[in-house]
Design a protein around this motif. Structure first.
Motif, mmCIF file in Angstrom:
data_model
loop_
_atom_site.group_PDB
_atom_site.id
_atom_site.type_symbol
_atom_site.label_atom_id
_atom_site.label_comp_id
_atom_site.label_asym_id
_atom_site.label_seq_id
_atom_site.Cartn_x
_atom_site.Cartn_y
_atom_site.Cartn_z
ATOM 1 N N TYR A 50 0.850 -1.189 0.000
ATOM 2 C CA TYR A 50 0.000 0.000 0.000
ATOM 3 C C TYR A 50 0.885 1.238 0.000
ATOM 4 C CZ TYR A 50 -3.280 -3.575 1.478
ATOM 5 O OH TYR A 50 -4.013 -4.728 1.563
ATOM 6 N N LEU A 51 0.768 2.006 -1.066
ATOM 7 C CA LEU A 51 1.533 3.232 -1.222
ATOM 8 C C LEU A 51 0.807 4.375 -0.526
ATOM 9 C CD1 LEU A 51 2.260 2.764 -5.014
ATOM 10 C CD2 LEU A 51 3.871 2.413 -3.154
ATOM 11 N N PRO A 52 1.499 5.473 -0.253
ATOM 12 C CA PRO A 52 0.805 6.636 0.322
ATOM 13 C C PRO A 52 -0.361 7.045 -0.571
ATOM 14 C CG PRO A 52 3.178 6.962 0.348
ATOM 15 C CD PRO A 52 2.918 5.710 -0.442
ATOM 16 N N VAL A 127 8.779 2.138 -3.085
ATOM 17 C CA VAL A 127 9.225 0.901 -2.462
ATOM 18 C C VAL A 127 10.543 0.487 -3.097
ATOM 19 C CG1 VAL A 127 8.627 -1.513 -2.009
ATOM 20 C CG2 VAL A 127 6.819 0.212 -2.137
ATOM 21 N N THR A 128 11.561 0.265 -2.261
ATOM 22 C CA THR A 128 12.842 -0.217 -2.763
ATOM 23 C C THR A 128 12.891 -1.733 -2.618
ATOM 24 O OG1 THR A 128 13.892 0.194 -0.620
ATOM 25 C CG2 THR A 128 14.082 1.928 -2.283
ATOM 26 N N ILE A 129 13.344 -2.392 -3.683
ATOM 27 C CA ILE A 129 13.360 -3.854 -3.752
ATOM 28 C C ILE A 129 14.697 -4.269 -4.359
ATOM 29 C CG2 ILE A 129 12.167 -5.900 -4.668
ATOM 30 C CD1 ILE A 129 9.832 -3.789 -5.322
ATOM 31 N N ILE A 158 11.361 -8.271 4.664
ATOM 32 C CA ILE A 158 10.760 -6.935 4.663
ATOM 33 C C ILE A 158 11.278 -6.138 5.845
ATOM 34 C CG2 ILE A 158 8.612 -5.624 4.912
ATOM 35 C CD1 ILE A 158 7.194 -7.809 3.377
ATOM 36 N N ASN A 159 11.692 -4.915 5.573
ATOM 37 C CA ASN A 159 12.100 -3.970 6.593
ATOM 38 C C ASN A 159 10.947 -2.972 6.761
ATOM 39 O OD1 ASN A 159 13.168 -1.727 8.002
ATOM 40 N ND2 ASN A 159 15.230 -2.225 7.321
ATOM 41 N N ARG A 160 10.067 -3.231 7.728
ATOM 42 C CA ARG A 160 8.884 -2.380 7.934
ATOM 43 C C ARG A 160 9.252 -1.004 8.459
ATOM 44 N NH1 ARG A 160 4.328 -5.558 11.075
ATOM 45 N NH2 ARG A 160 3.174 -3.683 10.601
ATOM 46 N N LYS A 161 10.328 -0.914 9.207
ATOM 47 C CA LYS A 161 10.738 0.367 9.773
ATOM 48 C C LYS A 161 11.068 1.358 8.653
ATOM 49 C CE LYS A 161 14.126 2.338 12.973
ATOM 50 N NZ LYS A 161 15.297 2.038 13.799
ATOM 51 N N THR A 162 11.878 0.923 7.699
ATOM 52 C CA THR A 162 12.220 1.778 6.558
ATOM 53 C C THR A 162 10.966 2.129 5.766
ATOM 54 O OG1 THR A 162 14.437 0.850 6.403
ATOM 55 C CG2 THR A 162 13.583 1.917 4.432
ATOM 56 N N ILE A 168 4.784 3.640 3.523
ATOM 57 C CA ILE A 168 4.482 2.389 2.823
ATOM 58 C C ILE A 168 4.032 1.356 3.853
ATOM 59 C CG2 ILE A 168 5.423 0.547 1.351
ATOM 60 C CD1 ILE A 168 5.654 3.287 -0.012
ATOM 61 N N THR A 169 2.940 0.640 3.559
ATOM 62 C CA THR A 169 2.498 -0.465 4.404
ATOM 63 C C THR A 169 2.297 -1.694 3.528
ATOM 64 O OG1 THR A 169 0.185 0.235 4.204
ATOM 65 C CG2 THR A 169 1.390 1.011 6.147
ATOM 66 N N PHE A 170 2.203 -2.847 4.194
ATOM 67 C CA PHE A 170 2.116 -4.120 3.483
ATOM 68 C C PHE A 170 0.856 -4.861 3.889
ATOM 69 C CE2 PHE A 170 6.562 -3.014 3.992
ATOM 70 C CZ PHE A 170 7.041 -3.128 2.700
ATOM 71 N N ASN A 171 0.304 -5.607 2.962
ATOM 72 C CA ASN A 171 -0.841 -6.463 3.211
ATOM 73 C C ASN A 171 -0.474 -7.499 4.263
ATOM 74 O OD1 ASN A 171 -2.229 -9.160 2.551
ATOM 75 N ND2 ASN A 171 -3.510 -7.677 1.464
ATOM 76 N N ALA A 172 -1.413 -7.812 5.144
ATOM 77 C CA ALA A 172 -1.160 -8.766 6.231
ATOM 78 C C ALA A 172 -0.763 -10.141 5.694
ATOM 79 C CB ALA A 172 -2.397 -8.880 7.124
ATOM 80 N N GLN A 173 -1.328 -10.564 4.570
ATOM 81 C CA GLN A 173 -0.957 -11.862 3.992
ATOM 82 C C GLN A 173 0.513 -11.874 3.587
ATOM 83 O OE1 GLN A 173 -3.775 -12.240 0.793
ATOM 84 N NE2 GLN A 173 -5.156 -13.473 2.025
ATOM 85 N N LEU A 174 0.990 -10.789 3.010
ATOM 86 C CA LEU A 174 2.389 -10.704 2.633
ATOM 87 C C LEU A 174 3.273 -10.724 3.869
ATOM 88 C CD1 LEU A 174 4.644 -10.291 0.558
ATOM 89 C CD2 LEU A 174 4.220 -7.827 0.688
ATOM 90 N N LEU A 175 2.876 -10.028 4.913
ATOM 91 C CA LEU A 175 3.675 -9.997 6.142
ATOM 92 C C LEU A 175 3.763 -11.375 6.792
ATOM 93 C CD1 LEU A 175 2.534 -6.597 7.670
ATOM 94 C CD2 LEU A 175 4.724 -7.133 6.565
#
Length: 183
Positions: A50-52, A127-129, A158-162, A168-175
């Motif tokens: 999820y982008l801003p 998002v940096t990958i 995944i680095n959630r802090k960065t 940027i947030t991530f879907n719970a399934q991905l996490l």
């Protein structure tokens, strides 16, 4: 209702491996298969991040910084995707071109400049990958990490802090599927 992320990724990987099986006899088959899987994961990832809010209304731009390790695979998979799931692929020659991107894959060719690249991208809502070893632990957001001695298992780190610093947030399934790391 769609498949859960884990099942979707499992089927994608299986389909890619079966599609590339005739190449197994050649010496380059491992590299082709590895980046075919990474191509599929990269495209799927865009649906679970999820982008801003200011970024949601514009087309999704997936940018490759450095040498393209995917060959034609990424483009072929993108074209085979449903129109609403396709991304615009952009190949960057310099970090300064990244502000128009939603996702930036930093290739192995940029290893020596990684610290500088991450500093330049810091603060941008993207998002940096990468598949560079230690990428997520060194301030990148998403790392495709080959694990086990044969290098045959692919994990998502995944680095959630960065990511949270950039909105940027991530879907719970991905996490649930990924391994979370700290800087």
């Amino acid at each position: 209702m769609g498949l859960p992320l884990k099942a979707l990724l499992r089927w994608t990987v299986l389909a890619l491996l079966l599609a590339w099986q005739p190449l197994a006899a050649s010496a380059t088959a491992t590299a082709v298969t590895e980046y075919a899987v990474k191509s599929a994961l990269l495209l799927k990832l865009t649906r679970f991040v999820y982008l801003p809010t200011e970024q949601e209304d514009r087309p999704r731009h997936l940018c490759i910084l450095g040498q393209n390790p995917f060959g034609d695979t990424l483009q072929q998979l993108n074209q085979a995707s449903a129109p609403d799931q396709q991304v615009e692929l952009v190949f960057l020659s310099a970090t300064e071109q990244a502000p128009g991107c939603n996702y930036v894959f930093i290739s192995q060719s940029e290893r020596r400049r990684l610290g500088s690249i991450l500093r330049q991208l810091d603060g941008l809502p993207l998002v940096t990958i990468s598949d560079l070893r230690g990428f997520a632990r060194n301030g990148g957001m998403v790392e495709f990490a080959l694990t086990n001695e044969q290098g045959s298992q692919l994990n998502i780190l995944i680095n959630r802090k960065t990511a949270s610093r950039q909105g940027i947030t991530f879907n719970a399934q991905l996490l649930r599927l990924a391994t979370l790391v700290n800087e």
